[in-house]
Design a protein around this motif. Sequence first.
Motif, mmCIF file in Angstrom:
data_model
loop_
_atom_site.group_PDB
_atom_site.id
_atom_site.type_symbol
_atom_site.label_atom_id
_atom_site.label_comp_id
_atom_site.label_asym_id
_atom_site.label_seq_id
_atom_site.Cartn_x
_atom_site.Cartn_y
_atom_site.Cartn_z
ATOM 1 N N ASP A 43 0.826 -1.190 0.000
ATOM 2 C CA ASP A 43 0.000 0.000 0.000
ATOM 3 C C ASP A 43 0.868 1.250 0.000
ATOM 4 N N ALA A 44 0.800 2.000 -1.107
ATOM 5 C CA ALA A 44 1.598 3.218 -1.201
ATOM 6 C C ALA A 44 1.176 4.244 -0.166
ATOM 7 N N ALA A 45 -0.078 4.175 0.272
ATOM 8 C CA ALA A 45 -0.576 5.165 1.222
ATOM 9 C C ALA A 45 0.095 5.046 2.577
ATOM 10 N N THR A 46 0.739 3.909 2.854
ATOM 11 C CA THR A 46 1.405 3.727 4.137
ATOM 12 C C THR A 46 2.748 4.437 4.184
ATOM 13 N N LEU A 47 3.265 4.916 3.028
ATOM 14 C CA LEU A 47 4.546 5.587 2.977
ATOM 15 C C LEU A 47 4.356 7.088 3.210
ATOM 16 N N PRO A 48 5.323 7.751 3.839
ATOM 17 C CA PRO A 48 5.228 9.203 3.977
ATOM 18 C C PRO A 48 5.331 9.859 2.609
ATOM 19 N N ALA A 49 4.312 10.612 2.218
ATOM 20 C CA ALA A 49 4.250 11.159 0.860
ATOM 21 C C ALA A 49 4.922 12.524 0.789
ATOM 22 N N ARG A 50 5.762 12.705 -0.209
ATOM 23 C CA ARG A 50 6.313 14.031 -0.476
ATOM 24 C C ARG A 50 5.451 14.699 -1.547
ATOM 25 N N ALA A 51 5.741 15.945 -1.838
ATOM 26 C CA ALA A 51 4.955 16.686 -2.811
ATOM 27 C C ALA A 51 5.014 16.001 -4.176
ATOM 28 N N SER A 52 3.855 15.904 -4.816
ATOM 29 C CA SER A 52 3.789 15.217 -6.102
ATOM 30 C C SER A 52 4.339 16.083 -7.225
ATOM 31 N N SER A 53 5.065 15.469 -8.160
ATOM 32 C CA SER A 53 5.532 16.169 -9.352
ATOM 33 C C SER A 53 4.507 16.079 -10.478
ATOM 34 N N LEU A 54 3.465 15.294 -10.272
ATOM 35 C CA LEU A 54 2.441 15.103 -11.290
ATOM 36 C C LEU A 54 1.477 16.278 -11.285
ATOM 37 N N GLN A 55 1.177 16.793 -12.473
ATOM 38 C CA GLN A 55 0.274 17.927 -12.607
ATOM 39 C C GLN A 55 -0.786 17.621 -13.660
ATOM 40 N N PRO A 56 -2.038 18.095 -13.458
ATOM 41 C CA PRO A 56 -3.080 17.862 -14.455
ATOM 42 C C PRO A 56 -2.761 18.571 -15.772
ATOM 43 N N PHE A 57 -3.111 17.936 -16.888
ATOM 44 C CA PHE A 57 -2.901 18.542 -18.200
ATOM 45 C C PHE A 57 -3.843 17.915 -19.208
ATOM 46 N N VAL A 58 -3.981 18.565 -20.350
ATOM 47 C CA VAL A 58 -4.680 18.000 -21.498
ATOM 48 C C VAL A 58 -3.816 18.274 -22.725
ATOM 49 N N VAL A 259 2.717 3.866 -36.661
ATOM 50 C CA VAL A 259 1.931 4.932 -36.045
ATOM 51 C C VAL A 259 2.844 6.047 -35.567
ATOM 52 N N ASP A 260 2.418 7.269 -35.819
ATOM 53 C CA ASP A 260 3.201 8.438 -35.436
ATOM 54 C C ASP A 260 2.250 9.448 -34.805
ATOM 55 N N LEU A 261 2.393 9.664 -33.505
ATOM 56 C CA LEU A 261 1.581 10.659 -32.789
ATOM 57 C C LEU A 261 2.391 11.934 -32.633
ATOM 58 N N ARG A 262 1.836 13.063 -33.088
ATOM 59 C CA ARG A 262 2.549 14.330 -33.076
ATOM 60 C C ARG A 262 1.756 15.364 -32.284
ATOM 61 N N LEU A 263 2.394 15.928 -31.287
ATOM 62 C CA LEU A 263 1.728 16.873 -30.411
ATOM 63 C C LEU A 263 1.306 18.129 -31.168
ATOM 64 N N VAL A 264 0.062 18.535 -30.976
ATOM 65 C CA VAL A 264 -0.460 19.757 -31.579
ATOM 66 C C VAL A 264 -0.474 20.888 -30.556
ATOM 67 N N GLU A 265 -1.004 20.602 -29.364
ATOM 68 C CA GLU A 265 -1.029 21.609 -28.311
ATOM 69 C C GLU A 265 -1.218 20.921 -26.969
ATOM 70 N N TYR A 266 -0.866 21.632 -25.910
ATOM 71 C CA TYR A 266 -1.088 21.114 -24.563
ATOM 72 C C TYR A 266 -1.288 22.289 -23.628
ATOM 73 N N GLN A 267 -1.939 22.026 -22.516
ATOM 74 C CA GLN A 267 -2.109 23.074 -21.509
ATOM 75 C C GLN A 267 -2.281 22.457 -20.138
ATOM 76 N N ALA A 268 -1.836 23.175 -19.125
ATOM 77 C CA ALA A 268 -2.020 22.750 -17.750
ATOM 78 C C ALA A 268 -3.481 22.970 -17.370
ATOM 79 N N MET A 269 -3.959 22.144 -16.440
ATOM 80 C CA MET A 269 -5.331 22.243 -15.961
ATOM 81 C C MET A 269 -5.320 22.467 -14.458
ATOM 82 N N GLN A 270 -6.359 23.100 -13.954
ATOM 83 C CA GLN A 270 -6.511 23.320 -12.522
ATOM 84 C C GLN A 270 -7.230 22.159 -11.868
#
Length: 270
Positions: A43-58, A259-270
């Motif tokens: 269970d990852a929840a049992t570990l002391p958590a530091r600040a997440s580097s993961l951020q919402p985006f689309v 297959v070739d996926l090419r980024l068109v745009e991205y943005q951070a989300m709240q």
Amino acid sequence: MTPLHDVRPMRPTPSLLFAAVALTLALAADAPARAQDAAAPADAATLPARASSLQPFVASYEAWYGGKPAGTATMQVVRDDAAARWHIDLGIRGNRGFAGIVGLNLEQSTVFDEANDIYRPLSQSTVRKAAVVFNRKTTGTYDWHSNTAQWSGDISKQRRAPVPIRYGDMSGLLINLAVIRDAEPGKALHYRFVDGGRVRDYDYQVAAQTEPVTVAELSFEAMRVERTNGGNDETIFWIADGVPTPVRILQREDGEDAVDLRLVEYQAMQ
């Protein structure tokens, strides 16, 4: 590259397109799941958590197949603060060429939690549609109390059996996020893929130097990350500093671009 689960239409196939674009299914022939080979915290929840580097985006992509436009793709990461969980979702729409003719659509999603930069999958789903040709759905649950994962729905019988899992195992979509998080020049990356009733080792190598990459109207200085144990099928990511999603994802089969996926745009989300 194998088709999506047990869907095996003729080439060029929608299942091949989606399997490569999503990068969530094994690239070699079917194989039984390997048994758990190391003890780990349940269970990852049992570990002391530091600040997440993961951020919402689309992020939005152009999808190409065999050098020709095939459709569009959207990937997003959303945080559910109330449940202390995250969602990563991928939607692909075929609107050009063969993919457009058959009305090709794919939706994939993984619900997960995160602590200390460990992405722990909780559930996974895949929906595949192509006009009247097929409409298939699979769902999976990762049970971290029994340390097993199991899938149901439109999936072959041998992949419905419980699969042993261990701390650090991820779905294909989560491995995509982990590659972005972990890539550093010259670094080797190792992950264990547990998805769709399969277990595979995924190994990647990051190039020692960055290289220029231009996608759509965007230019990046990016790290090239290649899967090293995919056999005749190659998966290549280009990761740019400060961009939360790959700027390009290329799947090659027997030395030829698929297959070739090419980024068109991205943005951070709240």
